[in-house]
Design a protein around this motif. Structure first.
Motif, PDB file in Angstrom:
ATOM      1  N   ILE A   9     -23.256 -32.720 -34.286  1.00  0.00           N
ATOM      2  CA  ILE A   9     -24.575 -33.341 -34.148  1.00  0.00           C
ATOM      3  C   ILE A   9     -24.484 -34.860 -34.264  1.00  0.00           C
ATOM      4  N   ARG A  10     -23.706 -35.345 -35.214  1.00  0.00           N
ATOM      5  CA  ARG A  10     -23.595 -36.805 -35.398  1.00  0.00           C
ATOM      6  C   ARG A  10     -23.068 -37.478 -34.138  1.00  0.00           C
ATOM      7  N   GLU A  11     -22.065 -36.846 -33.512  1.00  0.00           N
ATOM      8  CA  GLU A  11     -21.504 -37.434 -32.286  1.00  0.00           C
ATOM      9  C   GLU A  11     -22.495 -37.357 -31.138  1.00  0.00           C
ATOM     10  N   ARG A  12     -23.249 -36.254 -31.051  1.00  0.00           N
ATOM     11  CA  ARG A  12     -24.268 -36.147 -30.007  1.00  0.00           C
ATOM     12  C   ARG A  12     -25.334 -37.225 -30.189  1.00  0.00           C
ATOM     13  N   THR A  13     -25.727 -37.456 -31.431  1.00  0.00           N
ATOM     14  CA  THR A  13     -26.725 -38.483 -31.718  1.00  0.00           C
ATOM     15  C   THR A  13     -26.196 -39.866 -31.345  1.00  0.00           C
ATOM     16  N   ARG A  14     -24.934 -40.109 -31.673  1.00  0.00           N
ATOM     17  CA  ARG A  14     -24.318 -41.398 -31.346  1.00  0.00           C
ATOM     18  C   ARG A  14     -24.315 -41.624 -29.830  1.00  0.00           C
ATOM     19  N   ARG A  15     -23.971 -40.586 -29.097  1.00  0.00           N
ATOM     20  CA  ARG A  15     -23.929 -40.719 -27.629  1.00  0.00           C
ATOM     21  C   ARG A  15     -25.322 -40.953 -27.060  1.00  0.00           C
ATOM     22  N   LEU A  16     -26.324 -40.303 -27.637  1.00  0.00           N
ATOM     23  CA  LEU A  16     -27.695 -40.511 -27.164  1.00  0.00           C
ATOM     24  C   LEU A  16     -28.122 -41.957 -27.352  1.00  0.00           C
ATOM     25  N   VAL A  17     -27.799 -42.516 -28.523  1.00  0.00           N
ATOM     26  CA  VAL A  17     -28.148 -43.921 -28.779  1.00  0.00           C
ATOM     27  C   VAL A  17     -27.370 -44.835 -27.840  1.00  0.00           C
ATOM     28  N   GLN A  18     -26.087 -44.557 -27.641  1.00  0.00           N
ATOM     29  CA  GLN A  18     -25.285 -45.379 -26.724  1.00  0.00           C
ATOM     30  C   GLN A  18     -25.834 -45.307 -25.298  1.00  0.00           C
ATOM     31  N   THR A  19     -26.243 -44.112 -24.898  1.00  0.00           N
ATOM     32  CA  THR A  19     -26.821 -43.949 -23.559  1.00  0.00           C
ATOM     33  C   THR A  19     -28.107 -44.748 -23.427  1.00  0.00           C
ATOM     34  N   GLU A  20     -28.951 -44.710 -24.458  1.00  0.00           N
ATOM     35  CA  GLU A  20     -30.211 -45.454 -24.433  1.00  0.00           C
ATOM     36  C   GLU A  20     -29.959 -46.961 -24.392  1.00  0.00           C
ATOM     37  N   LEU A  21     -29.021 -47.432 -25.205  1.00  0.00           N
ATOM     38  CA  LEU A  21     -28.674 -48.854 -25.195  1.00  0.00           C
ATOM     39  C   LEU A  21     -28.150 -49.288 -23.829  1.00  0.00           C
ATOM     40  N   THR A  22     -27.306 -48.457 -23.246  1.00  0.00           N
ATOM     41  CA  THR A  22     -26.761 -48.769 -21.926  1.00  0.00           C
ATOM     42  C   THR A  22     -27.868 -48.850 -20.891  1.00  0.00           C
ATOM     43  N   SER A  23     -28.805 -47.924 -20.943  1.00  0.00           N
ATOM     44  CA  SER A  23     -29.920 -47.915 -19.992  1.00  0.00           C
ATOM     45  C   SER A  23     -30.784 -49.165 -20.149  1.00  0.00           C
ATOM     46  N   VAL A  24     -31.114 -49.508 -21.396  1.00  0.00           N
ATOM     47  CA  VAL A  24     -31.914 -50.709 -21.661  1.00  0.00           C
ATOM     48  C   VAL A  24     -31.181 -51.955 -21.162  1.00  0.00           C
ATOM     49  N   ALA A  25     -29.888 -52.028 -21.461  1.00  0.00           N
ATOM     50  CA  ALA A  25     -29.101 -53.195 -21.055  1.00  0.00           C
ATOM     51  C   ALA A  25     -29.024 -53.317 -19.537  1.00  0.00           C
ATOM     52  N   GLN A  26     -28.853 -52.206 -18.850  1.00  0.00           N
ATOM     53  CA  GLN A  26     -28.765 -52.246 -17.394  1.00  0.00           C
ATOM     54  C   GLN A  26     -30.045 -52.820 -16.789  1.00  0.00           C
ATOM     55  N   ASP A  27     -31.195 -52.416 -17.324  1.00  0.00           N
ATOM     56  CA  ASP A  27     -32.463 -52.948 -16.819  1.00  0.00           C
ATOM     57  C   ASP A  27     -32.538 -54.457 -17.021  1.00  0.00           C
ATOM     58  N   LEU A  28     -32.067 -54.918 -18.178  1.00  0.00           N
ATOM     59  CA  LEU A  28     -32.086 -56.355 -18.454  1.00  0.00           C
ATOM     60  C   LEU A  28     -31.093 -57.107 -17.559  1.00  0.00           C
ATOM     61  N   PHE A  29     -29.934 -56.507 -17.337  1.00  0.00           N
ATOM     62  CA  PHE A  29     -28.941 -57.151 -16.476  1.00  0.00           C
ATOM     63  C   PHE A  29     -29.475 -57.294 -15.049  1.00  0.00           C
ATOM     64  N   VAL A  30     -30.137 -56.247 -14.554  1.00  0.00           N
ATOM     65  CA  VAL A  30     -30.705 -56.288 -13.203  1.00  0.00           C
ATOM     66  C   VAL A  30     -31.795 -57.350 -13.120  1.00  0.00           C
ATOM     67  N   ALA A  31     -32.619 -57.440 -14.164  1.00  0.00           N
ATOM     68  CA  ALA A  31     -33.754 -58.375 -14.143  1.00  0.00           C
ATOM     69  C   ALA A  31     -33.342 -59.818 -14.364  1.00  0.00           C
ATOM     70  N   HIS A  32     -32.358 -60.044 -15.262  1.00  0.00           N
ATOM     71  CA  HIS A  32     -32.049 -61.421 -15.672  1.00  0.00           C
ATOM     72  C   HIS A  32     -30.612 -61.860 -15.405  1.00  0.00           C
ATOM     73  N   GLY A  33     -29.744 -60.927 -15.032  1.00  0.00           N
ATOM     74  CA  GLY A  33     -28.333 -61.252 -14.852  1.00  0.00           C
ATOM     75  C   GLY A  33     -27.555 -60.997 -16.131  1.00  0.00           C
ATOM     76  N   TYR A  34     -26.301 -60.686 -15.968  1.00  0.00           N
ATOM     77  CA  TYR A  34     -25.452 -60.344 -17.113  1.00  0.00           C
ATOM     78  C   TYR A  34     -25.274 -61.524 -18.058  1.00  0.00           C
ATOM     79  N   GLU A  35     -24.926 -62.680 -17.511  1.00  0.00           N
ATOM     80  CA  GLU A  35     -24.649 -63.843 -18.347  1.00  0.00           C
ATOM     81  C   GLU A  35     -25.888 -64.322 -19.090  1.00  0.00           C
TER      82      GLU A  35
END
Length: 201
Positions: A9-35
Motif C-alpha cells: 500500500i505504501r508503494e502504491r500511495t507513493r506512485r499515486l503521488v508521483q503520478t499526480e506531481l508529474t501530471s501537474v508539472a506537465q501542465d505547467l511545463f506546457v503552459a510556461h516552459g520547462y525552464e
C-alpha cells in the motif's frame, strides 16, 4: 493470472503521488516552459510544500525522468495481470494498450510531446531517458523469459529479449505510421497490424 506479489500500500500511495506531481508539472511545463517552471510552482500547484515535493523527487529533472519509471512499472504490472497461459505476443499487445491515450488523446499527446521535447533538448536528460527506456524493456524481458521457460529460465538465452525488442519495434512502427496517416483509424488498429506481421510464441 500470474502469481505476482501485490504492490504494498505504501508503494502504491507513493506512485499515486508521483503520478499526480508529474501530471501537474506537465501542465505547467506546457503552459510556461520547462525552464520557467520552478519546483516551488509545481509544489504549490499540487497543494504541497517544497519539502514534501523532495520526498518524491530529488529534483525537477528527476520529475521529468521519473515518469518513465512510472511507465515501466505500469507496463510490468500490466504484463503480470495477463493470464500465464496466454501467448506472450498477445500479452505484449495488450500491455501496449497503456500507450493508446498517449497517442490518441490530444491533451495527453500535447503533454507527452512537450515532455519529449524537454528531454531531447538536454543531453543529460536524454542520456537518462535512454537508460529508463532500457529499464522498461528489461522489466518485461525477465517476465517474458519466465513465461517461456519457467523460473529456471537461462539468462543467456536471447529469445525473450528478441521478442520484447521486436514488440517495441512494432509499437514504434505503428506510432510513426499512425501520425503519417489521416488518423481516421484508431492507433490500436495500427498496433494490431504491426504486431500481426510477426507470428511469435
Amino acid at each position: 493470472m500470474s502469481e505476482a506479489m501485490p504492490v504494498p500500500i505504501r508503494e502504491r500511495t507513493r506512485r499515486l503521488v508521483q503520478t499526480e506531481l508529474t501530471s501537474v508539472a506537465q501542465d505547467l511545463f506546457v503552459a510556461h516552459g520547462y525552464e520557467n517552471t520552478t519546483v516551488d510552482q509545481i509544489a504549490a500547484a499540487a497543494g504541497m510544500s517544497k519539502r514534501t515535493f523532495f520526498r518524491y523527487f530529488p529534483s525537477k529533472d528527476d520529475l521529468v525522468i521519473g515518469k518513465y519509471d512510472l511507465f515501466a512499472d505500469r507496463m510490468a504490472e500490466a504484463l503480470d495481470d495477463r493470464p500465464m497461459d496466454e501467448p506472450v505476443w498477445d500479452s505484449l499487445r495488450r500491455v501496449f494498450d497503456i500507450t493508446l491515450d498517449y497517442v490518441q488523446d490530444d491533451r495527453q499527446r500535447a503533454r507527452n510531446d512537450a515532455m519529449d521535447e524537454i528531454v531531447q533538448s538536454s543531453p543529460q536528460l536524454k542520456a537518462r531517458y535512454l537508460e529508463k527506456m532500457q529499464r522498461v524493456q528489461e522489466l518485461l524481458i525477465g517476465r517474458v523469459a519466465t513465461r517461456i521457460a519457467g523460473r529456471d529460465a537461462d539468462p543467456s538465452d536471447p529469445t525473450a529479449a528478441a521478442i520484447v525488442g521486436a514488440a517495441f519495434a512494432c509499437m514504434q512502427a505503428a506510432r510513426h505510421a499512425w501520425f503519417a496517416s489521416d488518423q481516421s483509424e484508431p492507433f490500436g488498429s495500427y498496433l494490431d497490424k504491426a504486431m500481426a506481421t510477426f507470428q511469435l510464441r
